[in-house]
Design an enzyme around this catalytic site. Structure first.
Site, PDB file in Angstrom:
ATOM      1  N   SER A 137       0.764  -1.290   0.081  1.00  0.00           N
ATOM      2  CA  SER A 137       0.148   0.013   0.196  1.00  0.00           C
ATOM      3  C   SER A 137       0.986   1.120   0.077  1.00  0.00           C
ATOM      4  O   SER A 137       2.087   1.267   0.404  1.00  0.00           O
ATOM      5  CB  SER A 137      -0.891  -0.041   1.166  1.00  0.00           C
ATOM      6  OG  SER A 137      -1.556   1.281   1.660  1.00  0.00           O
ATOM      7  N   TYR A 194      -1.764  -0.509  10.495  1.00  0.00           N
ATOM      8  CA  TYR A 194      -2.009  -0.802   9.056  1.00  0.00           C
ATOM      9  C   TYR A 194      -0.713  -0.406   8.388  1.00  0.00           C
ATOM     10  O   TYR A 194       0.211  -0.866   7.591  1.00  0.00           O
ATOM     11  CB  TYR A 194      -3.202  -0.218   8.531  1.00  0.00           C
ATOM     12  CG  TYR A 194      -3.558  -0.672   7.044  1.00  0.00           C
ATOM     13  CD1 TYR A 194      -3.879  -1.840   6.605  1.00  0.00           C
ATOM     14  CD2 TYR A 194      -3.211   0.322   6.086  1.00  0.00           C
ATOM     15  CE1 TYR A 194      -4.141  -2.066   5.243  1.00  0.00           C
ATOM     16  CE2 TYR A 194      -3.546  -0.054   4.732  1.00  0.00           C
ATOM     17  CZ  TYR A 194      -3.984  -1.373   4.309  1.00  0.00           C
ATOM     18  OH  TYR A 194      -4.041  -1.545   2.916  1.00  0.00           O
TER      19      TYR A 194
HETATM   20  N1  LIG Z   1      -8.775  -0.948  -1.141  1.00  0.00           N
HETATM   21  C1  LIG Z   1      -7.659  -0.143  -0.970  1.00  0.00           C
HETATM   22  O1  LIG Z   1      -7.828   1.017  -0.968  1.00  0.00           O
HETATM   23  C2  LIG Z   1      -6.298  -0.691  -0.669  1.00  0.00           C
HETATM   24  C3  LIG Z   1      -5.231   0.158  -0.911  1.00  0.00           C
HETATM   25  C4  LIG Z   1      -4.119  -0.122  -0.682  1.00  0.00           C
HETATM   26  C5  LIG Z   1      -3.848  -1.385  -0.489  1.00  0.00           C
HETATM   27  N2  LIG Z   1      -4.845  -2.377  -0.211  1.00  0.00           N
HETATM   28  C6  LIG Z   1      -4.266  -3.625   0.148  1.00  0.00           C
HETATM   29  O2  LIG Z   1      -4.811  -4.555  -0.952  1.00  0.00           O
HETATM   30  C7  LIG Z   1      -5.219  -5.907  -0.288  1.00  0.00           C
HETATM   31  C8  LIG Z   1      -6.715  -6.475  -0.764  1.00  0.00           C
HETATM   32  O3  LIG Z   1      -7.566  -5.662  -0.193  1.00  0.00           O
HETATM   33  P1  LIG Z   1      -9.093  -5.359  -0.912  1.00  0.00           P
HETATM   34  O4  LIG Z   1      -9.131  -3.711  -0.861  1.00  0.00           O
HETATM   35  O5  LIG Z   1      -9.183  -6.040  -2.177  1.00  0.00           O
HETATM   36  O6  LIG Z   1      -9.782  -5.816   0.388  1.00  0.00           O
HETATM   37  P2  LIG Z   1     -10.761  -6.801   0.464  1.00  0.00           P
HETATM   38  O7  LIG Z   1     -11.995  -6.724  -0.649  1.00  0.00           O
HETATM   39  O8  LIG Z   1     -11.563  -6.742   1.800  1.00  0.00           O
HETATM   40  O9  LIG Z   1      -9.944  -8.156   0.198  1.00  0.00           O
HETATM   41  C9  LIG Z   1      -9.421  -8.867   1.191  1.00  0.00           C
HETATM   42  C10 LIG Z   1      -9.171 -10.220   0.758  1.00  0.00           C
HETATM   43  O10 LIG Z   1      -8.265 -10.986   1.806  1.00  0.00           O
HETATM   44  C11 LIG Z   1      -8.895 -12.080   2.153  1.00  0.00           C
HETATM   45  N3  LIG Z   1      -8.550 -12.287   3.693  1.00  0.00           N
HETATM   46  C12 LIG Z   1      -8.450 -11.442   4.801  1.00  0.00           C
HETATM   47  N4  LIG Z   1      -8.131 -12.161   5.752  1.00  0.00           N
HETATM   48  C13 LIG Z   1      -7.468 -13.455   5.487  1.00  0.00           C
HETATM   49  C14 LIG Z   1      -7.139 -14.636   5.703  1.00  0.00           C
HETATM   50  N5  LIG Z   1      -6.838 -14.405   7.164  1.00  0.00           N
HETATM   51  N6  LIG Z   1      -6.718 -15.520   5.227  1.00  0.00           N
HETATM   52  C15 LIG Z   1      -7.036 -15.611   3.864  1.00  0.00           C
HETATM   53  N7  LIG Z   1      -7.447 -14.622   3.239  1.00  0.00           N
HETATM   54  C16 LIG Z   1      -7.681 -13.498   3.903  1.00  0.00           C
HETATM   55  C17 LIG Z   1     -10.206 -11.718   1.949  1.00  0.00           C
HETATM   56  O11 LIG Z   1     -11.216 -13.031   2.087  1.00  0.00           O
HETATM   57  P3  LIG Z   1     -11.770 -13.671   3.537  1.00  0.00           P
HETATM   58  O12 LIG Z   1     -12.368 -12.589   4.273  1.00  0.00           O
HETATM   59  O13 LIG Z   1     -13.016 -14.845   2.789  1.00  0.00           O
HETATM   60  O14 LIG Z   1     -10.674 -14.648   3.855  1.00  0.00           O
HETATM   61  C18 LIG Z   1     -10.600 -10.943   1.011  1.00  0.00           C
HETATM   62  O15 LIG Z   1     -10.400 -12.000  -0.168  1.00  0.00           O
HETATM   63  C19 LIG Z   1      -4.992  -5.916   0.946  1.00  0.00           C
HETATM   64  O16 LIG Z   1      -3.716  -6.323   1.479  1.00  0.00           O
HETATM   65  C20 LIG Z   1      -5.155  -4.539   1.265  1.00  0.00           C
HETATM   66  O17 LIG Z   1      -4.152  -3.996   2.422  1.00  0.00           O
HETATM   67  C21 LIG Z   1      -6.019  -2.031  -0.425  1.00  0.00           C
END
Ligand SMILES: NC(=O)c1ccc[n+]([C@@H]2O[C@H](COP(=O)([O-])OP(=O)(O)OC[C@H]3O[C@@H](n4cnc5c(N)ncnc54)[C@H](OP(=O)(O)O)[C@@H]3O)[C@@H](O)[C@H]2O)c1
Length: 256
Positions: free
Chosen positions: A146, A160
């Site tokens: 991120s 975070y």
């Molecule tokens: N959205 C943003 O603005 C943003 C910006 C920068 C970075 N990111 C990063 O991008 C990544 C994905 O985020 P996203 O925005 O796509 O969020 P999201 O839609 O909430 O997706 C997160 C995914 O991680 C899985 N997950 C969470 N805990 C887990 C565990 N213990 N074991 C296995 N899978 C797990 C969830 O599935 P389950 O709950 O079913 O396990 C879900 O598939 C993260 O690392 C986040 O920090 C996001």
């Protein structure tokens, strides 16, 4: 001439592949020819994501249940992926979540839980899949970090931000350590994107508008914005690129 973006013949596993960013990346890798498996905790979400990817792409997507914060579950995932898919050419770590508390009030059990998924969960997946990749003498790991790995902010984001800084250094360290085995390790660093992870904060009045004022390109990102960098990092086009974090942030980290 070789198609330097082709992923034909490659097997990819995307942890967090039913999430906003993970599913977009899984779709992108499949569209460029990879055979794709997606993994996370909730089977229903995985099946839904798999069917959406299949509908667009026509290829079969495998689903695997895993808790990335549990070492035995990660080991089981590796066994299952190897037995169902064979080789593992590309690992994407897109699992993770955010939890905000003022630093002075941060419950340390919640801090540990976040680190267990965002940091240890990424490390354990890298570690266990790297064992397979070392045997293959090839592999490619892409961690989803991120902009918060290098840009702090206020508002209770200490856990975070620290976790993403750790992901950046896991990426660089493993890139150095695994390079002799022809395994590349890179990361992408998104800025704010509308997904489940950010849904709550984006509902706060004025919050997104304030955020966008700091982005030179004048908009927040989309999950589709993540695909190009992920395909690039997974493909022969980036054969001499390792240990890098590519920011997909409309210029946010280029300023201030
Ligand atoms: N959205 C943003 O603005 C943003 C910006 C920068 C970075 N990111 C990063 O991008 C990544 C994905 O985020 P996203 O925005 O796509 O969020 P999201 O839609 O909430 O997706 C997160 C995914 O991680 C899985 N997950 C969470 N805990 C887990 C565990 N213990 N074991 C296995 N899978 C797990 C969830 O599935 P389950 O709950 O079913 O396990 C879900 O598939 C993260 O690392 C986040 O920090 C996001």
């Amino acid at each position: 001439m070789q198609d330097i973006f082709s992923l034909k013949g490659k097997n990819a596993i995307i942890v967090g592949g039913a999430g906003g960013i993970g599913q977009a990346i899984a779709q992108g890798l499949a569209n460029y020819g990879a055979s794709v498996g997606i993994a996370s905790r909730k089977l229903e979400n995985l099946k839904q994501a798999a069917s959406e990817i299949e509908q667009e792409n026509g290829s079969r997507v495998k689903v695997f249940q895993v808790d990335a914060g549990d070492e035995s579950s990660v080991r089981q995932l590796v066994n299952n992926v190897v037995s169902e898919m064979g080789s593992v050419d590309i690992l994407v770590n897109s699992q993770g979540y955010n939890l905000k508390h003022a630093a002075v009030d941060f419950p340390m059990d919640e801090w540990d839980a976040l680190f267990n998924v965002n940091v240890k969960g990424v490390m354990m997946c890298c570690k266990e899949f790297a064992k397979v990749m070392i045997q293959q003498n090839s592999g490619n790991i892409i961690n989803v970090s991120s902009v918060r790995g290098i840009r702090a902010n206020a508002g209770g984001n200490s856990a975070y931000c620290a976790s993403k800084g750790a992901v950046d250094m896991i990426t660089r360290t493993l890139a150095a350590e695994l390079a002799p085995h022809k395994i590349r390790v890179n990361a992408i660093g998104p800025a704010l994107i509308a997904t489940k992870l950010t849904a709550k904060q984006m509902l706060e009045p004025g919050r997104t508008e304030k955020y966008v004022r700091n982005i030179p390109m004048g908009r927040i990102g989309t999950t589709d914005d993540m695909v190009g960098a992920a395909v690039f990092l997974a493909a022969p086009a980036s054969d001499f690129v390792t240990g890098q974090v590519i920011y997909i942030d409309g210029g946010l980290t280029a300023i201030g």
